[in-house]
Structure formats: C-alpha cells, structure tokens
Design an enzyme around this catalytic site. Structure first.
Site, PDB file in Angstrom:
ATOM      1  CG  ASP A  26       9.534   3.907 -62.278  1.00  0.00           C
ATOM      2  OD1 ASP A  26      10.464   3.334 -62.875  1.00  0.00           O
ATOM      3  OD2 ASP A  26       9.723   4.847 -61.485  1.00  0.00           O
ATOM      4  CG  ASP A  27      11.555  -0.083 -61.627  1.00  0.00           C
ATOM      5  OD1 ASP A  27      11.968   0.752 -62.439  1.00  0.00           O
ATOM      6  OD2 ASP A  27      12.092  -0.255 -60.525  1.00  0.00           O
ATOM      7  CB  CYS A  65      14.693   5.450 -63.858  1.00  0.00           C
ATOM      8  SG  CYS A  65      13.988   4.199 -62.755  1.00  0.00           S
ATOM      9  CG  HIS A 119      15.088   9.888 -63.279  1.00  0.00           C
ATOM     10  ND1 HIS A 119      14.624   8.718 -62.738  1.00  0.00           N
ATOM     11  CD2 HIS A 119      15.928  10.413 -62.347  1.00  0.00           C
ATOM     12  CE1 HIS A 119      15.153   8.523 -61.555  1.00  0.00           C
ATOM     13  NE2 HIS A 119      15.942   9.543 -61.292  1.00  0.00           N
ATOM     14  CG  ASP A 315      11.276   2.922 -66.403  1.00  0.00           C
ATOM     15  OD1 ASP A 315      10.715   1.838 -66.141  1.00  0.00           O
ATOM     16  OD2 ASP A 315      11.683   3.706 -65.520  1.00  0.00           O
ATOM     17  CG  HIS A 316      13.925  -0.165 -66.585  1.00  0.00           C
ATOM     18  ND1 HIS A 316      13.558  -0.666 -65.356  1.00  0.00           N
ATOM     19  CD2 HIS A 316      14.277   1.128 -66.378  1.00  0.00           C
ATOM     20  CE1 HIS A 316      13.690   0.279 -64.441  1.00  0.00           C
ATOM     21  NE2 HIS A 316      14.124   1.382 -65.030  1.00  0.00           N
TER      22      HIS A 316
END
Length: 525
Positions: A26-27, A65, A119, A315-316
């Site tokens: 995540d992130d 997200c 999410h 996710d990014h």
C-alpha cells in the site's frame, strides 16, 4: 533453435494450471533495490525480482487507493469504473464487472483475501466483494482498528495520532501489528491448501508503507538519520499549474505535523522533519520486505514454489518531498509508478536457457511501458487460463473484458530496445483550479477538473480539463492547464515546458499516441 525455444516456453506456460500468490503493498513507490534505489534495504523482494520478470515502467491509473485497486482488479480504467473517490460500489454505480479473483473462482480456483486487497468500505460493498470474488470471507487483521487511534508515544510521553509512529511491538494491543497478523494468516492459509487438488488464488495486501508509519521501531536502525538525504528536487516547480499541486492534507492532519505550523498549501516541511519522514518511509518498506520474505519462505517450505505464480505490486506510489509534495494524489511518476514483478515457475526460472540472452538476471528486466490494468489478463494467461478479451468501445454492459493488455509474450525473449510507441495512462480529479482542503480526494459531486496524463519514453504530458460529475463528461475544449516534461533533459519532471510549446488548442504533436487508448480516455485528448 529459436522455434524450439518458443515451443518449450509454451510447454512451461501451459502444462498445468498454476496457483497464484498475489501480493500488494500500500503506497509503495519503486523504492526497492531491484529498481536501483541505493538507500533502501529490501533483500527479500530483490531476491524475488532476481528470479522474476520485472517491469521497470509500470504505472497506476489513479494515484489513490480505492480507484487504483478497483481499476487493477477489474482491468477497467477509472472512467469506466466511474470511481474517483471512495464512495461507490462499481457493480451498482457503473457495471457488474468481473474481477480478477472472481474470474479465477469461476474457473475452479479457491480464492482467498488477506489484509487490504480491495479498499474496504463502500468501494467494495463493505464485504471486500464477497462472495463474488472470494471463496471465503476476506480476512482483516484485528489490530488494524488501532491504526487511527492514539497509539504513537510522543516526546511528552503521551499517546498521539502521529505521522511518525515507530513502536515497541510488545507494547501494542495484542503484542502485534496488522501486517504481522496478515502474514501469519496468509501462511496458515497456504498450509491449509498445500495438499489440495484444487488450485488456489491467495491475495495478500499489506497495509504499509501507508501512513501512519506505525512499524516496529527496530527498522529505523537500518536508516540512521545522519545518512538520510532530502529529495533531489524538494521545491515546488515554478511553472507547476496550481491545479496540479497536491497539498497533502492527510499528512497535515497528523498531530506531530500540526505542531510544525506549516502554511497552506505550499509551506514546506522543516528539513529535519523531512528527513525523519523519509527515514520512516524507508523503514516501513523494509518492514514490508520482511513480511514478503516470510511468505516466500513458507511457499518454499510447503513445496509450492514450483506450482505457484507470484505477483508483487502496489496500488500506487508516494511522494517523499519531490516537487514540494508528500503522499500520493498527483500525476507525477513518483506517485503513479509502481513495482510490478512476476515470478513464473518454468518461465522466469527453469526455462531461462531458451531465451536469447546468455545472462538471465539482465533478461528478466522488461523495457515495456505497462499499466496496472494489464495485470488481470497477464496473470490469467501465466496461470494457465485464457486472458479476457479486449473490451469493446462501449463496455458498461460487458461483465468480462479487459482495457489492458496481456504482457505474457514479453517474458520470452530479451527486449534490448525501448518500446518507442508505449504509452501509460493515468488521471487525477480536482475540485478547483487552486489547491483546496479537498484537492487530494474530492467527492465525485465536487470534481470540476480532471487531469489526464500520458507517460511515454520521452515525455509526460498532462491536460487538466473541465469535468461534469453528473454526466461523467469531459469538455476537451475547456483546458484549465497543461504540463509537459521532456524526460531526457528533465527526468524528475521539474521543468514544465507546456506553455512554451503548446497553445491551449494545439495538441497535435501527441495525438498519434492516443490510438492505443480506450475511447473514453482517448477522447480526452
């Protein structure tokens, strides 16, 4: 020999259906050793990469997200899911699109979710899309409920809701943390499926390095503060359009950041605190790396490695002070570029001798420009299933199709040259032309401008266009701002040359790049 090589690789790919271990952070930006980051310590993910096919240029479709995860897991772009915030469920809001795990479930796979995959909340119907996507209800670690509570001990000895939150795990509720619990559960599920005749699809979503940086404190020792450096471009670019700026409100809301009295929206974080943020982010990455190592070791111990495709991604990304920004919420590379790694037994390992390169480690690195919408068709193909067909021009009523591309063919032979026509597409919504308190994550009803961004080998080009949230229509003649970064001379994307090259009505130089995009996205340009 080349023909024989193709035949053997075909056997490697299609001899039997493979299990899938799908790991998502995540992130997580590309701050990994296998992506040439010289600071980070990520030995487990780097080891996975050394035996895998690594896409060096993979991009998320929206750097936040829920929209990114739904886009990746349905293989539809945000303009098709119509999810730009956290507040709608795509099956009701846009179309009953089949997801990646749902597709595997329909083919006889036992599908399982651990941690943050979809999410949570409205965006996945408060069920993580169960029972559509999963054979059993999704698992969420019990300790996650403390993430938003006062768990971070400050200099005053009291507990706070801080950004920086390295902790003694033994003092935490239950003596654990969410990603530790998720890894334990994932290992338990692997053991439960080890002797099953039915293949499995296990998705494991780690919560870190998402803020708060509530991580085991020992990981900070890997990154001495006196060895940390600031971002190479820590200032807001002079020619950055205000609409493009991300004012990082979720960071500002943390108690330790509020004490710094930073002006809104551009006020810089003090340099000493910037260094601490970067230290904690890297420590969080190493913490996630350790959990990945535990999963891969379990796969080996259970003798599942040779029958399991492993996918690792995020996710990014996340800004660490570049362009004077923090967090995600923008179209820059630091927020849209993600790691994307595929381990395929018999393809990225045993069959290396049939590739044209004599140096397998070099050969695993692809030169393609790819997107997260490509994951669904690619992993389906590599596991031994048919990849979904490409979506028609209008696909809201089409349950199963892809707006991405099957990238499995790029695994076979070394690609020594760049894909000069490759394009990756991202977008981000804004409520106004200047930074507002809701600029990072506007509700759908408040979106007034959509920033559509193209990433090619030689430039990043972004247009900020008028957007109607009621009709989901983009007004291509309503150009609010533009950005153009020529990457050969400006790889960090600091010098916006848009106004010196284009007028608001002259975008013909890049129009030919649009042919490969879905109509909704292509028409934005």
């Amino acid at each position: 020999w080349k023909g024989l090589g193709r035949a053997v690789i075909g056997l490697c790919l299609f001899s039997e259906r493979k299990n899938v271990l799908f790991i998502m952070a995540d992130d997580l930006r590309t701050s990994l050793g296998c992506y040439d980051d010289s600071v980070v310590k990520s030995p487990n993910i780097d080891q996975l990469a050394s035996k895998s096919h690594v896409f060096l240029n993979a991009y998320a479709q929206q750097a936040v997200c829920a929209p990114s995860r739904i886009s990746m897991l349905t293989s539809r772009r945000p303009d098709t899911t119509r999810l730009y915030d956290f507040n709608s469920y795509w099956r009701v809001h846009s179309g009953n699109y089949t997801t990646l795990p749902q597709y595997f479930k329909s083919k006889g796979y036992f599908t399982m979710s651990v941690g943050k995959v979809f999410h949570p909340g409205i965006a996945s119907n408060h069920t993580d899309d169960y029972p559509y996507s999963w054979s059993i209800p999704a698992y969420h670690p019990a300790s996650y409920r403390f993430e938003k509570e006062k768990m971070c001990r400050g200099e005053d000895g009291k507990l706070h809701i801080n950004l920086l939150c390295a902790v003694n795990v033994t003092e935490q509720p239950g003596g654990t943390l969410p990603d530790l619990e998720s890894t334990d559960e994932a290992v338990r599920l692997l053991k439960s499926r080890a002797n099953s005749h039915d293949p499995f699809f296990l998705a494991v979503g780690f919560h870190k390095p998402h803020i708060p940086f509530r991580i085991p404190q020992e990981y900070l020792s890997l990154y001495p503060l006196d060895k940390m450096t600031l971002a190479p471009d820590p200032d807001v670019p002079k020619l950055l359009p205000p609409v493009a700026y991300n004012p990082w409100m979720d960071v500002r809301k943390r108690e330790d950041v509020q004490k710094l009295n930073i002006s809104f929206p551009y006020g810089p974080i003090p340099k000493d605190f910037q260094l601490r943020i970067r230290q904690h982010y890297y420590a969080a990455v190493s913490y996630v790396d350790s959990q990945v190592g535990r999963l891969l070791s379990a796969l080996d111990e259970l003798q599942l490695t040779n029958s399991t495709v492993v996918v690792f991604t995020s996710d990014h990304g996340w800004s660490l002070g570049e362009h004077g920004e923090w967090a995600k919420y923008s179209n820059f590379d630091v927020t849209t570029r993600v790691p994307l790694i595929f381990f395929v037994p018999g393809v990225t390992t045993n069959c290396n001798q049939w590739k044209t390169s004599a140096f397998p480690f070099i050969d695993v690195f692809s030169q393609n420009m790819v997107e997260l919408v490509d994951v669904f068709p690619t992993v389906s193909h590599l596991a031994g299933l048919s990849a979904p067909q490409h979506c028609p021009e209008v696909s809201f009523q089409k349950e199963l199709c892809t707006e991405g591309h099957n990238r499995a063919s790029t695994f076979r032979f070394r690609e020594g040259r760049r894909d000069e026509e490759g394009v990756a597409f991202s977008q981000y919504p804004r409520p106004a032309d200047t930074p507002q308190v809701n600029s990072d994550l506007p509700d759908l009803k408040d979106i007034k401008v959509m920033g559509y961004s193209l990433r090619t080998w030689d430039y990043r080009y972004t247009l900020w266009l008028g957007f109607n949230p009621k009709t989901f229509q983009v007004n291509v003649s309503d150009v609010h701002a533009g950005e153009l970064y020529m990457l050969e001379d400006d790889p960090s994307q600091d010098n916006n040359t848009y106004n010196s090259i284009f007028s608001d009505s002259d975008h013909t130089v890049v129009m030919k790049k649009m042919a490969s995009l879905p109509p909704v996205s292509r028409n934005s340009f």
